[in-house]
Design a protein around this motif. Structure first.
Motif, PDB file in Angstrom:
ATOM      1  N   SER A 163       0.817  -1.209   0.000  1.00 35.22           N
ATOM      2  CA  SER A 163       0.000   0.000   0.000  1.00 35.22           C
ATOM      3  C   SER A 163       0.858   1.269   0.000  1.00 35.22           C
ATOM      4  CB  SER A 163      -0.912   0.011   1.239  1.00 35.22           C
ATOM      5  OG  SER A 163      -0.136  -0.018   2.424  1.00 35.22           O
ATOM      6  N   SER A 164       2.178   1.118  -0.048  1.00 43.32           N
ATOM      7  CA  SER A 164       3.084   2.263  -0.029  1.00 43.32           C
ATOM      8  C   SER A 164       2.948   3.087  -1.308  1.00 43.32           C
ATOM      9  CB  SER A 164       4.531   1.801   0.121  1.00 43.32           C
ATOM     10  OG  SER A 164       4.708   1.062   1.308  1.00 43.32           O
ATOM     11  N   THR A 165       3.009   4.395  -1.175  1.00 42.31           N
ATOM     12  CA  THR A 165       2.985   5.259  -2.345  1.00 42.31           C
ATOM     13  C   THR A 165       4.358   5.261  -3.010  1.00 42.31           C
ATOM     14  OG1 THR A 165       3.691   7.234  -1.132  1.00 42.31           O
ATOM     15  CG2 THR A 165       1.315   6.744  -1.175  1.00 42.31           C
ATOM     16  N   ASP A 166       4.413   5.766  -4.240  1.00 45.71           N
ATOM     17  CA  ASP A 166       5.699   5.879  -4.931  1.00 45.71           C
ATOM     18  C   ASP A 166       6.669   6.736  -4.130  1.00 45.71           C
ATOM     19  OD1 ASP A 166       4.628   4.335  -6.918  1.00 45.71           O
ATOM     20  OD2 ASP A 166       4.484   5.946  -8.414  1.00 45.71           O
ATOM     21  N   GLU A 167       6.148   7.788  -3.498  1.00 50.54           N
ATOM     22  CA  GLU A 167       6.998   8.664  -2.692  1.00 50.54           C
ATOM     23  C   GLU A 167       7.552   7.916  -1.477  1.00 50.54           C
ATOM     24  OE1 GLU A 167       3.983   9.409  -3.828  1.00 50.54           O
ATOM     25  OE2 GLU A 167       4.471  10.999  -5.273  1.00 50.54           O
ATOM     26  N   ASP A 168       6.707   7.083  -0.852  1.00 52.14           N
ATOM     27  CA  ASP A 168       7.169   6.273   0.283  1.00 52.14           C
ATOM     28  C   ASP A 168       8.302   5.342  -0.141  1.00 52.14           C
ATOM     29  OD1 ASP A 168       5.174   7.354   1.913  1.00 52.14           O
ATOM     30  OD2 ASP A 168       3.783   5.694   1.542  1.00 52.14           O
ATOM     31  N   VAL A 169       8.102   4.703  -1.279  1.00 49.72           N
ATOM     32  CA  VAL A 169       9.086   3.740  -1.777  1.00 49.72           C
ATOM     33  C   VAL A 169      10.417   4.428  -2.065  1.00 49.72           C
ATOM     34  CG1 VAL A 169       9.638   2.214  -3.735  1.00 49.72           C
ATOM     35  CG2 VAL A 169       7.360   2.140  -2.689  1.00 49.72           C
ATOM     36  N   ALA A 170      10.349   5.539  -2.788  1.00 47.42           N
ATOM     37  CA  ALA A 170      11.575   6.256  -3.146  1.00 47.42           C
ATOM     38  C   ALA A 170      12.306   6.742  -1.901  1.00 47.42           C
ATOM     39  CB  ALA A 170      11.243   7.430  -4.062  1.00 47.42           C
ATOM     40  N   SER A 171      11.568   7.351  -0.976  1.00 44.76           N
ATOM     41  CA  SER A 171      12.182   7.899   0.224  1.00 44.76           C
ATOM     42  C   SER A 171      12.828   6.811   1.065  1.00 44.76           C
ATOM     43  CB  SER A 171      11.136   8.651   1.047  1.00 44.76           C
ATOM     44  OG  SER A 171      11.684   9.099   2.265  1.00 44.76           O
ATOM     45  N   ALA A 172      12.083   5.741   1.331  1.00 46.18           N
ATOM     46  CA  ALA A 172      12.584   4.682   2.213  1.00 46.18           C
ATOM     47  C   ALA A 172      13.791   3.973   1.612  1.00 46.18           C
ATOM     48  CB  ALA A 172      11.467   3.681   2.504  1.00 46.18           C
ATOM     49  N   ASN A 173      13.696   3.595   0.367  1.00 43.20           N
ATOM     50  CA  ASN A 173      14.758   2.777  -0.218  1.00 43.20           C
ATOM     51  C   ASN A 173      16.032   3.566  -0.503  1.00 43.20           C
ATOM     52  OD1 ASN A 173      13.092   0.576  -0.053  1.00 43.20           O
ATOM     53  ND2 ASN A 173      12.418   0.686  -2.184  1.00 43.20           N
ATOM     54  N   VAL A 174      15.893   4.832  -0.852  1.00 40.12           N
ATOM     55  CA  VAL A 174      17.090   5.629  -1.143  1.00 40.12           C
ATOM     56  C   VAL A 174      17.689   6.201   0.145  1.00 40.12           C
ATOM     57  CG1 VAL A 174      18.002   7.613  -2.389  1.00 40.12           C
ATOM     58  CG2 VAL A 174      16.276   6.156  -3.466  1.00 40.12           C
ATOM     59  N   LEU A 175      16.872   6.874   0.954  1.00 41.54           N
ATOM     60  CA  LEU A 175      17.401   7.465   2.177  1.00 41.54           C
ATOM     61  C   LEU A 175      17.810   6.405   3.189  1.00 41.54           C
ATOM     62  CD1 LEU A 175      14.992  10.508   2.657  1.00 41.54           C
ATOM     63  CD2 LEU A 175      17.241  10.437   1.557  1.00 41.54           C
ATOM     64  N   GLY A 176      17.071   5.303   3.229  1.00 39.19           N
ATOM     65  CA  GLY A 176      17.447   4.212   4.125  1.00 39.19           C
ATOM     66  C   GLY A 176      18.792   3.615   3.758  1.00 39.19           C
ATOM     67  N   THR A 177      19.016   3.427   2.453  1.00 37.93           N
ATOM     68  CA  THR A 177      20.310   2.908   1.997  1.00 37.93           C
ATOM     69  C   THR A 177      21.430   3.874   2.340  1.00 37.93           C
ATOM     70  OG1 THR A 177      19.275   1.659   0.198  1.00 37.93           O
ATOM     71  CG2 THR A 177      21.616   2.170  -0.040  1.00 37.93           C
ATOM     72  N   HIS A 178      21.168   5.168   2.144  1.00 40.10           N
ATOM     73  CA  HIS A 178      22.187   6.172   2.460  1.00 40.10           C
ATOM     74  C   HIS A 178      22.540   6.149   3.945  1.00 40.10           C
ATOM     75  CE1 HIS A 178      23.612  10.622   2.225  1.00 40.10           C
ATOM     76  NE2 HIS A 178      24.607   9.774   2.045  1.00 40.10           N
ATOM     77  N   ALA A 179      21.533   6.040   4.796  1.00 41.39           N
ATOM     78  CA  ALA A 179      21.778   6.001   6.241  1.00 41.39           C
ATOM     79  C   ALA A 179      22.625   4.790   6.620  1.00 41.39           C
ATOM     80  CB  ALA A 179      20.446   5.977   6.992  1.00 41.39           C
ATOM     81  N   LEU A 180      22.357   3.652   6.010  1.00 40.48           N
ATOM     82  CA  LEU A 180      23.107   2.438   6.326  1.00 40.48           C
ATOM     83  C   LEU A 180      24.534   2.501   5.797  1.00 40.48           C
ATOM     84  CD1 LEU A 180      20.255  -0.107   5.665  1.00 40.48           C
ATOM     85  CD2 LEU A 180      21.414   0.244   7.866  1.00 40.48           C
ATOM     86  N   LEU A 181      24.727   3.121   4.649  1.00 39.96           N
ATOM     87  CA  LEU A 181      26.089   3.330   4.149  1.00 39.96           C
ATOM     88  C   LEU A 181      26.889   4.176   5.136  1.00 39.96           C
ATOM     89  CD1 LEU A 181      25.262   3.952   0.391  1.00 39.96           C
ATOM     90  CD2 LEU A 181      26.863   2.203   1.211  1.00 39.96           C
ATOM     91  N   ARG A 182      26.280   5.229   5.642  1.00 42.73           N
ATOM     92  CA  ARG A 182      26.959   6.082   6.624  1.00 42.73           C
ATOM     93  C   ARG A 182      27.284   5.292   7.894  1.00 42.73           C
ATOM     94  NH1 ARG A 182      22.819   9.850   5.485  1.00 42.73           N
ATOM     95  NH2 ARG A 182      22.068   9.609   7.623  1.00 42.73           N
TER      96      ARG A 182
END
Length: 296
Positions: A74-93
């Protein structure tokens, strides 16, 4: 010396098998929990609000968690983009700050355009918000490697199936229907996919995390063999003795008539090849499901 691996998405379908692979090899495994999912003993990491402050240090960080994997999400496109990109960035850091020696990212075969035996060098051309978010996450991962900040590896699984697969997906839903004595209903089923057994995929992640030759590379986890949706359903139906009703279900989502990967790079650099062909993988999956069904 204890070998420590931190795995996001370790309670999911592929993740559980990856966890088992590392435990079998003697690693100390920590799996993250989404906020509020009741797993109190696991450190919390929620892609929707990616706070890494409570995550432990690790030698290897494997990022399997993602939003929007399922077409039923039920996630929106904005939810998907935000979670997958920003989440990956946070984990890289986090990987960088805690001194991890390698970051392993789970990509997606749907980053590629439709076609046969797609190679890792193929430029991504995603056709959905989920695939686009995975491609953007991959670019972030590659950027850390190119700048010399962190050793990274990307594994792109193709159509993964096997025990524990979510029930809405083709193989799991076909097996469940067969166990209940119901017809297996599919679309016309002419689209072909590269089906790869989940235990083989788990091994690919382990080798990607531990092989010296894997550093800063992207690998397909695939067989290179294309099989139609109809053929897969008919094999399950044949084993379980139920009919397949072709055309009984409308096609949904973005259409890919053909999609398969080239497995040669993984074979050359990782020494990885799929050990299960489709027949063996399906029959093993069915046998596990039959045993579980009989014990209920």
């Amino acid at each position: 010396m204890t070998k420590r691996v931190l795995i996001t998405g370790g309670t999911g379908f592929i993740g559980k098998h990856v966890v088992s692979e590392f435990e079998r090899e003697g690693w100390n495994v920590t799996v993250t929990s989404r906020r509020g999912d009741g797993r109190a003993l696991m450190p919390v990491f929620d892609l929707a609000s990616p706070d890494t402050s409570h995550l432990p240090a690790a030698d290897i960080l494997i990022h399997l968690a993602a939003v929007g994997v399922s077409s039923t999400s039920s996630s929106t496109d904005e939810d998907v983009a935000s979670a997958n990109v920003l989440g990956t960035h946070a984990l890289l850091r986090h990987a960088l700050s805690c001194g991890a020696r390698r970051f392993v990212y789970s990509g997606s075969c749907f980053e590629y355009p439709p076609g046969s035996r797609r190679r890792e060098e193929t430029e991504p051309r995603p056709r959905s918000a989920y695939a686009a978010s995975k491609a953007e996450g991959w670019r972030l991962v590659c950027g850390y490697a190119e700048k010399g900040l962190l050793e990274t590896v990307t594994i792109r699984p193709f159509m993964v199936y096997g025990p524990g697969e979510p029930p809405h997906r083709l193989v799991a839903s076909a097996v469940q229907a067969g166990l209940l004595g119901r017809p297996i209903t599919i679309s016309h089923g002419t689209q072909t996919r590269d089906w790869v057994y989940v235990k083989d995929v788990a091994r690919a992640f382990f080798l990607g995390a531990t092989s010296i030759a894997a550093a800063n590379q992207t690998f397909n986890a695939c067989t290179g063999v294309e099989t139609s949706v109809r053929d897969v359903a008919e094999h399950v139906g044949h084993v379980l003795g139920v009919p397949v009703e072709v055309g009984a279900v409308a096609e949904t989502g973005v259409r890919f008539d053909r999609l398969s990967g080239d497995p040669r790079k993984a074979a050359s650099l990782l020494g990885w090849r799929a050990s299960y062909d489709l027949e063996r993988g399906l029959e093993t999956t069915i046998a596990v499901a039959q045993e579980s069904h009989a014990s209920r």
